[in-house]
Design a protein around this motif. Structure first.
Motif, PDB file in Angstrom:
ATOM      1  N   VAL A  34      99.705 -27.715  -0.465  1.00  0.00           N
ATOM      2  CA  VAL A  34      98.436 -26.978  -0.392  1.00  0.00           C
ATOM      3  C   VAL A  34      97.867 -27.228   1.003  1.00  0.00           C
ATOM      4  CG1 VAL A  34      96.089 -26.794  -1.308  1.00  0.00           C
ATOM      5  CG2 VAL A  34      98.000 -27.254  -2.866  1.00  0.00           C
ATOM      6  N   TRP A  35      97.570 -26.162   1.707  1.00  0.00           N
ATOM      7  CA  TRP A  35      97.037 -26.303   3.068  1.00  0.00           C
ATOM      8  C   TRP A  35      95.518 -26.220   3.059  1.00  0.00           C
ATOM      9  CZ3 TRP A  35     100.718 -21.783   4.492  1.00  0.00           C
ATOM     10  CH2 TRP A  35     102.032 -22.261   4.644  1.00  0.00           C
ATOM     11  N   MET A  36      94.911 -26.942   4.008  1.00  0.00           N
ATOM     12  CA  MET A  36      93.468 -26.887   4.164  1.00  0.00           C
ATOM     13  C   MET A  36      93.188 -26.638   5.645  1.00  0.00           C
ATOM     14  SD  MET A  36      92.232 -29.948   1.651  1.00  0.00           S
ATOM     15  CE  MET A  36      92.875 -31.338   2.579  1.00  0.00           C
ATOM     16  N   GLY A  37      92.446 -25.578   5.926  1.00  0.00           N
ATOM     17  CA  GLY A  37      92.169 -25.306   7.328  1.00  0.00           C
ATOM     18  C   GLY A  37      91.215 -24.150   7.540  1.00  0.00           C
ATOM     19  N   PHE A  38      90.885 -23.960   8.810  1.00  0.00           N
ATOM     20  CA  PHE A  38      89.932 -22.905   9.201  1.00  0.00           C
ATOM     21  C   PHE A  38      90.660 -21.830   9.994  1.00  0.00           C
ATOM     22  CE2 PHE A  38      87.742 -27.026   9.306  1.00  0.00           C
ATOM     23  CZ  PHE A  38      86.628 -26.784   8.501  1.00  0.00           C
ATOM     24  N   HIS A  39      90.172 -20.615   9.911  1.00  0.00           N
ATOM     25  CA  HIS A  39      90.636 -19.582  10.827  1.00  0.00           C
ATOM     26  C   HIS A  39      89.905 -19.770  12.159  1.00  0.00           C
ATOM     27  CE1 HIS A  39      92.153 -16.700   7.492  1.00  0.00           C
ATOM     28  NE2 HIS A  39      93.119 -17.462   7.970  1.00  0.00           N
ATOM     29  N   ALA A  40      90.670 -19.710  13.247  1.00  0.00           N
ATOM     30  CA  ALA A  40      90.060 -19.909  14.569  1.00  0.00           C
ATOM     31  C   ALA A  40      88.996 -18.848  14.830  1.00  0.00           C
ATOM     32  CB  ALA A  40      91.138 -19.859  15.649  1.00  0.00           C
ATOM     33  N   SER A  61      97.543 -15.216   9.994  1.00  0.00           N
ATOM     34  CA  SER A  61      96.313 -16.006   9.982  1.00  0.00           C
ATOM     35  C   SER A  61      96.477 -17.297   9.169  1.00  0.00           C
ATOM     36  CB  SER A  61      95.138 -15.183   9.450  1.00  0.00           C
ATOM     37  OG  SER A  61      95.212 -15.026   8.052  1.00  0.00           O
ATOM     38  N   PHE A  62      97.542 -17.366   8.365  1.00  0.00           N
ATOM     39  CA  PHE A  62      97.782 -18.599   7.586  1.00  0.00           C
ATOM     40  C   PHE A  62      99.048 -19.344   7.997  1.00  0.00           C
ATOM     41  CE2 PHE A  62      94.899 -16.292   4.759  1.00  0.00           C
ATOM     42  CZ  PHE A  62      93.950 -17.286   4.568  1.00  0.00           C
ATOM     43  N   HIS A  63      99.818 -18.739   8.911  1.00  0.00           N
ATOM     44  CA  HIS A  63     101.061 -19.404   9.353  1.00  0.00           C
ATOM     45  C   HIS A  63     100.691 -20.786   9.915  1.00  0.00           C
ATOM     46  CE1 HIS A  63     104.690 -20.360  11.443  1.00  0.00           C
ATOM     47  NE2 HIS A  63     105.267 -19.207  11.124  1.00  0.00           N
ATOM     48  N   GLY A 106      99.004 -21.398  15.134  1.00  0.00           N
ATOM     49  CA  GLY A 106      97.851 -21.798  15.931  1.00  0.00           C
ATOM     50  C   GLY A 106      96.555 -21.104  15.563  1.00  0.00           C
ATOM     51  N   PHE A 107      96.624 -20.013  14.812  1.00  0.00           N
ATOM     52  CA  PHE A 107      95.388 -19.350  14.397  1.00  0.00           C
ATOM     53  C   PHE A 107      94.747 -20.123  13.247  1.00  0.00           C
ATOM     54  CE2 PHE A 107      92.674 -16.253  12.305  1.00  0.00           C
ATOM     55  CZ  PHE A 107      92.102 -15.561  13.363  1.00  0.00           C
ATOM     56  N   PHE A 108      95.600 -20.612  12.359  1.00  0.00           N
ATOM     57  CA  PHE A 108      95.129 -21.448  11.243  1.00  0.00           C
ATOM     58  C   PHE A 108      94.999 -22.877  11.770  1.00  0.00           C
ATOM     59  CE2 PHE A 108      95.821 -23.876   7.246  1.00  0.00           C
ATOM     60  CZ  PHE A 108      94.856 -23.277   6.447  1.00  0.00           C
ATOM     61  N   LEU A 109      93.767 -23.370  11.821  1.00  0.00           N
ATOM     62  CA  LEU A 109      93.518 -24.703  12.359  1.00  0.00           C
ATOM     63  C   LEU A 109      93.445 -25.676  11.195  1.00  0.00           C
ATOM     64  CD1 LEU A 109      90.561 -23.641  14.693  1.00  0.00           C
ATOM     65  CD2 LEU A 109      92.958 -23.917  15.383  1.00  0.00           C
ATOM     66  N   TYR A 114      92.651 -16.463  20.647  1.00  0.00           N
ATOM     67  CA  TYR A 114      93.335 -16.608  19.357  1.00  0.00           C
ATOM     68  C   TYR A 114      93.794 -15.288  18.736  1.00  0.00           C
ATOM     69  CZ  TYR A 114      92.021 -21.512  19.301  1.00  0.00           C
ATOM     70  OH  TYR A 114      91.906 -22.843  19.600  1.00  0.00           O
ATOM     71  N   GLU A 115      93.036 -14.235  18.971  1.00  0.00           N
ATOM     72  CA  GLU A 115      93.373 -12.973  18.292  1.00  0.00           C
ATOM     73  C   GLU A 115      94.781 -12.461  18.574  1.00  0.00           C
ATOM     74  OE1 GLU A 115      89.810 -10.922  19.240  1.00  0.00           O
ATOM     75  OE2 GLU A 115      88.890 -11.375  17.284  1.00  0.00           O
TER      76      GLU A 115
END
Ligand SMILES: [Zn+2]
Ligand SMILES: [Zn+2]
Length: 260
Positions: A106-112, A141-143, A147-150, A177-178
């Protein structure tokens, strides 16, 4: 209610439990966790910091605005989110085991660059198998390596890094980031490239099926080794102990451009 500002409205509620159960999963003094309206994986939640003094909705608009403000307060806010997110992850894992017989990452992170106002931490299962995962933008955005998913841990590590590193990372400039969202589709597990979403999605499903097969074999072997003393296994009790519904069945509006 506008879709873009819905999160802010939720986070400003004095009593989150007044939210519909189709929206709210759980809440604490610091956060509320909602079902992602367009789940991009089997399990997908958003953990939002509650807008309570001294935190303002302006400060909490995004990771960028939070990091621009008081550093200590930013750190405390993210640490509190992390604590609550770990609880959510534990509940997901429990549900994975009860429903599928094994648990996976399970991943936890923010979108840049977020697509909705109000800071939100994504808690998402790594299968990325979901009908709402439709576009390259969604997937990238979730890879986890693009690098987009922090990842939450990375963001937390910025606070202990050199102050110049912290200030560099906290800029979170969209133009930086885009472009990542347009990168070639590649499997986050094996690195194989794909020409389009249907072929990638079929591959992601195969990858998850293989993982499920491996993990179930492992579990069966373990059980055999340990003999039958625990043979009143969890399968038979599955339904009585099924925790609160963890997957949302809400249909996604067809016209949504939402990348969350
Ligand atoms: Zn692969
Ligand atoms: Zn988001």
């Amino acid at each position: 209610m506008s879709f873009l500002t819905a999160l802010r409205q939720y986070a400003s509620k004095a009593d989150p439990s007044s939210l519909p159960t189709s929206v709210l999963f759980t809440h604490t003094a610091n956060s509320l966790t909602i079902f992602d309206a367009f789940p991009k994986a089997t399990f997908h939640f958003l953990v939002l910091p509650r807008a309570r003094p001294p935190l303002t909705v302006f400060e909490l608009a995004s990771l960028r605005t939070l990091l621009k403000g008081d550093k200590q307060r930013a750190r405390q806010t993210i640490q509190a989110l992390a604590e609550d997110a770990k609880q959510v992850r534990a509940m997901i894992e429990e549900e994975m085991v009860s429903r599928y017989g094994f648990k996976w990452e399970v991943w936890m992170g923010f979108h840049a660059v977020p697509s909705m106002e109000h800071l939100h931490l994504h808690v998402i299962s790594s299968d990325l198998c979901s009908p709402s995962l439709k576009t390259k933008k969604h997937y990238n955005s979730f890879h986890p390596k693009l690098g987009f998913f922090l990842s939450l841990d990375d963001v937390l590590s910025w606070f202990d890094a050199d102050p110049t590193f912290y200030s560099t990372m906290s800029v979170l400039k969209p133009t930086q980031y885009e472009p990542l969202l347009k990168e070639t589709l590649s499997c986050w597990r094996c690195g194989r490239d794909f020409k389009n979403m249907p072929t990638l999605k079929a591959h992601l499903q195969e990858e998850w099926d293989k993982e499920a097969e491996r993990e179930k074999t492992k579990a069966a072997n373990k059980k055999r080794k340990h003999g039958s003393e625990n043979s009143a296994d969890s399968n038979s009790e599955r339904d009585e102990h099924a925790p609160k519904r963890l997957q949302t069945g809400r249909p996604a509006p067809a016209d949504s451009e939402e990348i969350d």
